[in-house]
Design an enzyme around this catalytic site. Structure first.
Site, PDB file in Angstrom:
ATOM      1  N   ASP A 155      -5.857  15.255   1.823  1.00  0.00           N
ATOM      2  CA  ASP A 155      -5.443  15.073   3.213  1.00  0.00           C
ATOM      3  C   ASP A 155      -4.075  15.686   3.493  1.00  0.00           C
ATOM      4  O   ASP A 155      -3.362  16.090   2.574  1.00  0.00           O
ATOM      5  CB  ASP A 155      -5.455  13.578   3.585  1.00  0.00           C
ATOM      6  N   ASN A 206      -5.812  -1.554   2.441  1.00  0.00           N
ATOM      7  CA  ASN A 206      -6.972  -1.908   3.270  1.00  0.00           C
ATOM      8  C   ASN A 206      -8.262  -1.270   2.762  1.00  0.00           C
ATOM      9  O   ASN A 206      -9.285  -1.283   3.430  1.00  0.00           O
ATOM     10  CB  ASN A 206      -6.732  -1.521   4.733  1.00  0.00           C
ATOM     11  N   HIS A 216      -8.668   1.959   2.077  1.00  0.00           N
ATOM     12  CA  HIS A 216      -8.934   3.367   2.445  1.00  0.00           C
ATOM     13  C   HIS A 216      -8.887   4.277   1.223  1.00  0.00           C
ATOM     14  O   HIS A 216      -8.208   3.997   0.246  1.00  0.00           O
ATOM     15  CB  HIS A 216      -8.023   3.842   3.589  1.00  0.00           C
ATOM     16  N   GLU A 244     -10.035   5.299   7.015  1.00  0.00           N
ATOM     17  CA  GLU A 244      -9.683   3.907   7.275  1.00  0.00           C
ATOM     18  C   GLU A 244     -10.940   3.041   7.391  1.00  0.00           C
ATOM     19  O   GLU A 244     -12.045   3.566   7.560  1.00  0.00           O
ATOM     20  CB  GLU A 244      -8.847   3.829   8.562  1.00  0.00           C
TER      21      GLU A 244
HETATM   22  P1  PGA Z   1       0.054   4.741  -2.476  1.00  0.00           P
HETATM   23  O1  PGA Z   1      -1.097   5.149  -1.464  1.00  0.00           O
HETATM   24  O2  PGA Z   1      -0.283   5.393  -3.764  1.00  0.00           O
HETATM   25  O3  PGA Z   1       1.309   5.317  -1.869  1.00  0.00           O
HETATM   26  O4  PGA Z   1       0.066   3.257  -2.546  1.00  0.00           O
HETATM   27  C1  PGA Z   1      -2.406   5.145  -1.901  1.00  0.00           C
HETATM   28  C2  PGA Z   1      -3.289   5.422  -0.720  1.00  0.00           C
HETATM   29  O5  PGA Z   1      -2.917   5.045   0.395  1.00  0.00           O
HETATM   30  O6  PGA Z   1      -4.360   6.010  -0.914  1.00  0.00           O
END
Ligand code: PGA
Length: 232
Positions: A57, A126, A128, A133
């Protein structure tokens, strides 16, 4: 955790005679993996010239040299430290004039290169994966997303001014992610404990995007103790 993930990736890079396509992720979790990977590359002088990378992304509206763009992250955490040619490292272009066309272009690019061989993933609190999302249909390909408020909050820690967190991103869709031949999911830290227990104990459901991984035939989950503490 990072060493384990890095050595899984590294052995694939080492063993691959032909082209290898790596799907890469950003965020806090894989930083240690990239740290280990570049250390292994440095110590063994392993070449990455046969590797192509496709990131999950990119934020909409951040240029490549913006310190919070994922292109900048990948350059600083990995690409600048290995011998991969820059033109073999791909991320969606969040500055494209026609974002819908950019989504189609990126999806095509992955397909034309034979798909992702091994995809590294983190997980959001959450559930994702990428920026897909909760509620994203499992059939979705690369698309534009409106970031959930909790995702913006979680990512604000990386920005000097939290109000600068972009509201939109381009992300590989769940169906694009599921096309990877192999997936490595990294789950790290106490703030992922809830998500990890939902993943392990909950059902496959679009309201918890990572649950789709239970239907993929080749997934490794690497979890640290803090994230695993709610699961028996
Ligand atoms: P993080 O993010 O490694 O910064 O916790 C993971 C994600 O949101 O996929």
């Amino acid at each position: 955790m990072s060493e384990k993930a890095a050595s899984m990736l590294f052995s694939r890079v080492k063993e691959s005679k032909d082209q290898l396509s790596l799907g890469l992720a950003t965020g806090g979790t894989p930083q240690g993996t990239y740290e280990e990977l570049k250390k292994m590359a440095r110590e063994t002088k392993q070449t990455f010239t046969h590797v192509k990378t496709f990131n999950l992304d990119e934020y909409v509206g951040l240029s490549e040299d913006h310190h919070q763009s994922y292109r900048y992250y990948m350059n600083t955490h990995l690409f600048n430290h290995i011998d991969i040619p820059e033109e073999q490292t791909y991320l969606p272009n969040g500055m494209a004039n026609n974002l819908d066309e950019e989504c189609r272009r990126y999806e095509r690019l992955i397909e034309e290169n034979g798909g992702v061989d091994i995809q590294l993933l983190g997980i959001g609190g959450n559930g994702h994966i990428g920026f897909n999302e909760p509620g994203t249909p499992f059939t979705e390909k690369t698309h534009i997303v409106q970031l959930a408020q909790e995702t913006k909050q979680a990512n604000a820690r990386f920005f000097e001014d939290p109000s600068e967190v972009p509201s939109r991103a381009i992300t590989m869709g769940i169906s694009s992610i599921m096309c990877a031949k192999e997936i490595i999911l990294l789950v790290s830290g106490v703030n992922k404990a809830e998500a990890f227990s939902r993943l392990m104990e909950g059902e496959v459901n679009e309201l918890f995007p990572a649950s789709v991984l239970k239907t993929h035939e080749h997934v490794s989950v690497i979890v640290d103790e803090a994230a695993a503490k709610r699961v028996n």
